[in-house]
Design an enzyme around this catalytic site. Sequence first.
Site, PDB file in Angstrom:
ATOM      1  N   MET A  10      62.628  64.957  47.789  1.00  0.00           N
ATOM      2  CA  MET A  10      61.933  63.685  47.547  1.00  0.00           C
ATOM      3  C   MET A  10      62.614  62.535  48.301  1.00  0.00           C
ATOM      4  O   MET A  10      63.136  61.625  47.701  1.00  0.00           O
ATOM      5  CB  MET A  10      61.896  63.407  46.033  1.00  0.00           C
ATOM      6  CG  MET A  10      61.105  64.449  45.254  1.00  0.00           C
ATOM      7  SD  MET A  10      61.408  64.410  43.468  1.00  0.00           S
ATOM      8  CE  MET A  10      62.982  65.309  43.365  1.00  0.00           C
ATOM      9  N   GLN A  52      52.944  59.201  42.063  1.00  0.00           N
ATOM     10  CA  GLN A  52      53.521  57.855  42.074  1.00  0.00           C
ATOM     11  C   GLN A  52      52.439  56.814  42.327  1.00  0.00           C
ATOM     12  O   GLN A  52      52.337  55.816  41.605  1.00  0.00           O
ATOM     13  CB  GLN A  52      54.598  57.745  43.167  1.00  0.00           C
ATOM     14  CG  GLN A  52      55.875  58.504  42.889  1.00  0.00           C
ATOM     15  CD  GLN A  52      56.847  58.404  44.056  1.00  0.00           C
ATOM     16  OE1 GLN A  52      56.480  57.986  45.158  1.00  0.00           O
ATOM     17  NE2 GLN A  52      58.088  58.784  43.821  1.00  0.00           N
ATOM     18  N   THR A  83      67.253  61.525  44.322  1.00  0.00           N
ATOM     19  CA  THR A  83      66.335  60.440  44.657  1.00  0.00           C
ATOM     20  C   THR A  83      66.570  59.314  43.669  1.00  0.00           C
ATOM     21  O   THR A  83      66.873  59.572  42.505  1.00  0.00           O
ATOM     22  CB  THR A  83      64.865  60.904  44.572  1.00  0.00           C
ATOM     23  OG1 THR A  83      64.007  59.763  44.430  1.00  0.00           O
ATOM     24  CG2 THR A  83      64.621  61.807  43.381  1.00  0.00           C
ATOM     25  N   ASN A  84      66.451  58.076  44.137  1.00  0.00           N
ATOM     26  CA  ASN A  84      66.570  56.936  43.226  1.00  0.00           C
ATOM     27  C   ASN A  84      65.300  56.724  42.423  1.00  0.00           C
ATOM     28  O   ASN A  84      65.332  56.597  41.200  1.00  0.00           O
ATOM     29  CB  ASN A  84      66.883  55.657  44.017  1.00  0.00           C
ATOM     30  CG  ASN A  84      68.310  55.592  44.514  1.00  0.00           C
ATOM     31  OD1 ASN A  84      69.211  55.136  43.824  1.00  0.00           O
ATOM     32  ND2 ASN A  84      68.524  56.057  45.740  1.00  0.00           N
ATOM     33  N   THR A  85      64.158  56.688  43.126  1.00  0.00           N
ATOM     34  CA  THR A  85      62.893  56.321  42.490  1.00  0.00           C
ATOM     35  C   THR A  85      62.555  57.195  41.298  1.00  0.00           C
ATOM     36  O   THR A  85      62.115  56.708  40.246  1.00  0.00           O
ATOM     37  CB  THR A  85      61.746  56.373  43.511  1.00  0.00           C
ATOM     38  OG1 THR A  85      62.010  55.433  44.562  1.00  0.00           O
ATOM     39  CG2 THR A  85      60.411  56.038  42.858  1.00  0.00           C
ATOM     40  N   CYS A 197      67.504  53.714  48.035  1.00  0.00           N
ATOM     41  CA  CYS A 197      66.612  54.814  48.400  1.00  0.00           C
ATOM     42  C   CYS A 197      67.474  55.734  49.239  1.00  0.00           C
ATOM     43  O   CYS A 197      68.163  55.282  50.162  1.00  0.00           O
ATOM     44  CB  CYS A 197      65.416  54.307  49.193  1.00  0.00           C
ATOM     45  SG  CYS A 197      64.432  55.625  49.947  1.00  0.00           S
ATOM     46  N   THR A 198      67.474  57.012  48.929  1.00  0.00           N
ATOM     47  CA  THR A 198      68.442  57.914  49.556  1.00  0.00           C
ATOM     48  C   THR A 198      68.189  58.122  51.043  1.00  0.00           C
ATOM     49  O   THR A 198      69.043  58.679  51.732  1.00  0.00           O
ATOM     50  CB  THR A 198      68.465  59.271  48.825  1.00  0.00           C
ATOM     51  OG1 THR A 198      67.129  59.750  48.648  1.00  0.00           O
ATOM     52  CG2 THR A 198      69.129  59.129  47.453  1.00  0.00           C
ATOM     53  N   GLU A 199      67.032  57.653  51.559  1.00  0.00           N
ATOM     54  CA  GLU A 199      66.773  57.748  53.002  1.00  0.00           C
ATOM     55  C   GLU A 199      67.348  56.574  53.796  1.00  0.00           C
ATOM     56  O   GLU A 199      67.510  56.679  55.017  1.00  0.00           O
ATOM     57  CB  GLU A 199      65.262  57.832  53.276  1.00  0.00           C
ATOM     58  CG  GLU A 199      64.629  59.186  53.056  1.00  0.00           C
ATOM     59  CD  GLU A 199      64.356  59.466  51.594  1.00  0.00           C
ATOM     60  OE1 GLU A 199      64.168  60.629  51.237  1.00  0.00           O
ATOM     61  OE2 GLU A 199      64.353  58.501  50.784  1.00  0.00           O
TER      62      GLU A 199
END
Length: 230
Positions: A10, A52, A83-85, A197-199
Site C-alpha cells: 500500500m 478509500q 503505510t501511514n494512511t 506517507c511511506t512513499e
Amino acid sequence: MKTIGLLGGMSWESTIPYYRLINEGIKQRLGGLHSAQVLLHSVDFHEIEECQRRGEWDKTGDILAEAALGLQRAGAEGIVLCTNTMHKVADAIESRCTLPFLHIADATGRAITGAGMTRVALLGTRYTMEQDFYRGRLTEQFSINCLIPEADERAKINQIIFEELCLGQFTEASRAYYAQVIARLAEQGAQGVIFGCTEIGLLVPEERSVLPVFDTAAIHAEDAVAFMLS
C-alpha cells in the site's frame, strides 16, 4: 529473534524499503549472515484505494484484519502495517488480532520527542493530513503540534502520491514542489517535517529539505527491528 508480520502493498513501492531496512537493521545488530525473520502479506492496492475513495473504511479494516490474522496463524509475533494512511483502521486490526501492533505514529512520536521537537510539518495523503487519526494521536500522546499545507497544496501533494509515487514515478518537478511546501511550513515555525506517507522518502532526499526529516518508513522499520530483538 521474533518473527515480524508485515502488512504491505500500500503501495508495494514503499514495502520494498521496509523489507530492506529491517534486514539491514538485523544484520547491523547481529552481524555475520543474520537476516530478518519476516512474513509478508501484500494486498492488492487497487482494491484498498477504491475503498478509500468511496469512504468504505470498515471494508478496508476487515481486509487488513483478516490479513493480520493470516500472519498470526503463519507464526508472526508482531504486526507492522507498512503505510501511514491505513492506520486509520488500526483499531479494527487490533480488535481482531491479538499480536502486538507497532503503530507508526507512536514510533514517529517517540522520534520527534527524542529530537526535542514539539511543532512539526506533516506531509502525506489527504486522509493523513486532514483527518484526526494521525495528528490527533501525536497531539494526545506526545503533545506534538502538526502544521499541514494549505488546501491547494494538500490536493497536489495527494495527487502526486497516488498518480506518481505509488506508480514508481519520481520526477524533479514533484521533488521541487515538495521542497517548496516544506520551506513554506518552515517559515511558519515548523521545527521538522514528517514524511507521513511511506512513499515520500523515495521522492525527497533529506538534503532537499530545509527541515530535519522524520521518514516514517525508516522510523517504523527501526521500531520493528527493536521489537524483533527485544
